[in-house]
Design an enzyme around this catalytic site. Structure first.
Site, short mmCIF file in Angstrom:
data_model
loop_
_atom_site.label_atom_id
_atom_site.label_comp_id
_atom_site.label_asym_id
_atom_site.label_seq_id
_atom_site.Cartn_x
_atom_site.Cartn_y
_atom_site.Cartn_z
N TRP A 102 0.84 -1.21 0.00
CA TRP A 102 0.00 0.00 0.00
C TRP A 102 0.87 1.25 0.00
O TRP A 102 0.59 2.21 -0.72
CB TRP A 102 -0.96 -0.01 1.18
CG TRP A 102 -1.93 -1.14 1.12
CD1 TRP A 102 -2.10 -2.14 2.04
CD2 TRP A 102 -2.89 -1.41 0.07
NE1 TRP A 102 -3.08 -3.00 1.62
CE2 TRP A 102 -3.58 -2.58 0.44
CE3 TRP A 102 -3.22 -0.77 -1.12
CZ2 TRP A 102 -4.59 -3.13 -0.36
CZ3 TRP A 102 -4.22 -1.32 -1.92
CH2 TRP A 102 -4.89 -2.48 -1.53
N ASP A 172 -1.73 6.63 6.09
CA ASP A 172 -2.81 5.72 5.72
C ASP A 172 -3.09 4.86 6.95
O ASP A 172 -2.23 4.08 7.37
CB ASP A 172 -2.34 4.86 4.53
CG ASP A 172 -3.35 3.81 4.09
OD1 ASP A 172 -4.39 3.64 4.77
OD2 ASP A 172 -3.09 3.15 3.07
N LYS A 196 -12.25 -1.78 6.82
CA LYS A 196 -11.44 -2.60 7.72
C LYS A 196 -11.97 -2.48 9.16
O LYS A 196 -12.11 -3.48 9.83
CB LYS A 196 -9.97 -2.18 7.69
CG LYS A 196 -9.36 -1.98 6.29
CD LYS A 196 -9.27 -3.23 5.48
CE LYS A 196 -8.89 -3.12 4.02
NZ LYS A 196 -7.74 -2.35 3.63
C1 LIG Z 1 -7.25 -2.04 2.22
C2 LIG Z 1 -6.20 -1.02 2.24
C3 LIG Z 1 -6.07 -0.07 1.20
C4 LIG Z 1 -6.94 -0.10 -0.03
O1 LIG Z 1 -8.21 0.35 0.28
P1 LIG Z 1 -9.32 0.54 -0.85
O2 LIG Z 1 -10.42 1.19 -0.05
O3 LIG Z 1 -9.67 -0.80 -1.37
O4 LIG Z 1 -8.78 1.43 -1.89
C5 LIG Z 1 -5.09 0.90 1.31
N1 LIG Z 1 -4.28 0.93 2.38
C6 LIG Z 1 -4.37 0.04 3.39
C7 LIG Z 1 -3.44 0.14 4.55
C8 LIG Z 1 -5.33 -0.96 3.34
O5 LIG Z 1 -5.42 -1.84 4.34
#
Ligand SMILES: *Cc1c(COP(=O)(O)O)cnc(C)c1O
Length: 361
Positions: A102, A172, A196
């Site tokens: 990511w 993030d 999540k």
């Molecule tokens: C799942 C995840 C993403 C991607 O998220 P989307 O909503 O599918 O774009 C990005 N960063 C992290 C840390 C994730 O766990």
């Protein structure tokens, strides 16, 4: 009705009381005679829902007044472009720490808009640790410094934040949002895909310091400009109404049933501790991450044999312990223990792992 323990990395479990309340309110939300899915986003009643979700988020995360909360769409992945478009506006430089897929995706996207600089990476050991950072290697004039706080695929987390001085720290927090208290004032911007730990897929939450809003690059699409959404209370266009509503119920559960993020952290530590303690003593299974960087949320582990791994994942599923297969690029197993996973689910998993070990080691 039979419900499973779902260890998926996302979309993932939601608290059962939230699902029950949503079911109760499905056909007639608070006497409106409509489902939240059906009502106008401009209605007074939906205004109460989105306003309520924002104030609960501010309260639960202790978000300072000088931060905006934005309810957006496009997933965390859209933020990989939105962040540089809005923030890479001075020196057009930004620093990145590559701790997994990511963070690497965010870095590659930012490199399309300016000078993206890798200050450290843990790729040399398949992202099984968080690199030690030396602030003297940071770009002093960077527009921001970027990290992925919890690495969903590899199961690492920052226990200590980089010291970036006056350079805004961007994180993030998709897979660790609301899992424990964080000091929002240490960050310029935080974002998370809701699926999540915050609610259903379709909602992306951005928390951004006010002074970082309003300086987007000229070519920024209107919908990708934070100012557009900040100026319109996340209602420039139709927000993901139902996802915002469920996120509000999750926050209500966190505040009133769990008792806030301090309590949530205690429960999450207990759950992760059960599994890590078992892994540390197991002859068959072992964790893949260095101890000091272990995540509370995502716990990868392996037996060392892909056949044995597959046998375990299939046998666990038969016991109602589902989605334990590791990420397609990593293999092995991964148990995601987000807020909604009950302690009982982890106890059942560890019990089953013990039995499986006895039968197979
Ligand atoms: C799942 C995840 C993403 C991607 O998220 P989307 O909503 O599918 O774009 C990005 N960063 C992290 C840390 C994730 O766990």
């Amino acid at each position: 009705m039979k419900r499973v323990y779902n260890f998926s990395a996302g979309p993932s479990m939601l608290p059962e009381p939230v699902l029950r309340r949503a079911a109760d309110e499905m056909l007639d939300y608070h006497g409106s005679g409509q489902s939240v899915m059906e009502m106008s986003h401009r209605s007074k009643i939906f205004g109460g829902i989105i306003g309520g979700a924002e104030s609960l988020l501010r309260e639960v995360m202790r978000i300072p007044e000088n931060y905006k909360v934005l309810f957006l769409q496009g997933g965390a992945s859209s933020q990989f472009a939105m962040v540089p478009l809005n923030l890479m506006n001075g020196s057009r430089k930004a620093d990145f720490v590559l701790t997994g897929q990511w963070a690497t995706k965010a870095y590659k996207e930012a490199a399309r808009y300016g000078e993206a600089h890798v200050v450290a990476s843990s790729k040399d050991k398949t992202f099984t640790y968080i690199p030690k950072l030396d602030p003297s290697t940071f770009s002093k004039d960077a527009d921001y410094f970027y990290i992925c706080m919890n690495n969903t695929i590899y199961g690492t987390v920052y226990h200590e934040l980089p010291r970036t001085g006056s350079v805004p720290l961007v994180a993030d927090i998709s897979s660790c949002a609301l899992s424990r208290p964080i000091d929002v004032s240490r960050f310029g911007l935080l974002f998370a895909g809701a699926q999540k730990n915050m609610g259903p897929a379709g909602l992306t939450v951005v928390v951004v310091r006010e002074d970082l809003v309003g300086h987007a690059r000229e070519l920024t699409p209107t919908m990708f400009n934070y100012q557009t959404h900040a100026d319109h209370g996340s209602m420039f266009n139709t927000p993901p109404c139902y996802a915002v509503y469920i996120c509000g119920l999750v926050l209500d559960w966190l505040k009133n049933t769990v008792g806030g993020l301090e309590n949530m952290e205690k429960i999450n530590k207990k759950k992760a501790g059960l599994l890590y303690d078992f892994l540390d003593g197991s002859r068959l299974f072992h964790g893949t991450v260095v101890k000091e960087d272990r995540s509370l949320m995502n716990i990868p582990f392996v037996t060392g044999s892909p056949d044995m791994d597959a046998k375990f994942v299939a046998a666990a599923a038969e016991q109602g312990l589902v989605n334990l297969k590791g990420h397609r690029t990593v293999g092995g197993m991964r148990a995601s223990l987000y807020n909604a996973m009950p302690v009982e689910g982890v106890e059942k998993l560890v019990d089953f792992m013990e039995k499986f070990e006895k039968a197979n080691a």
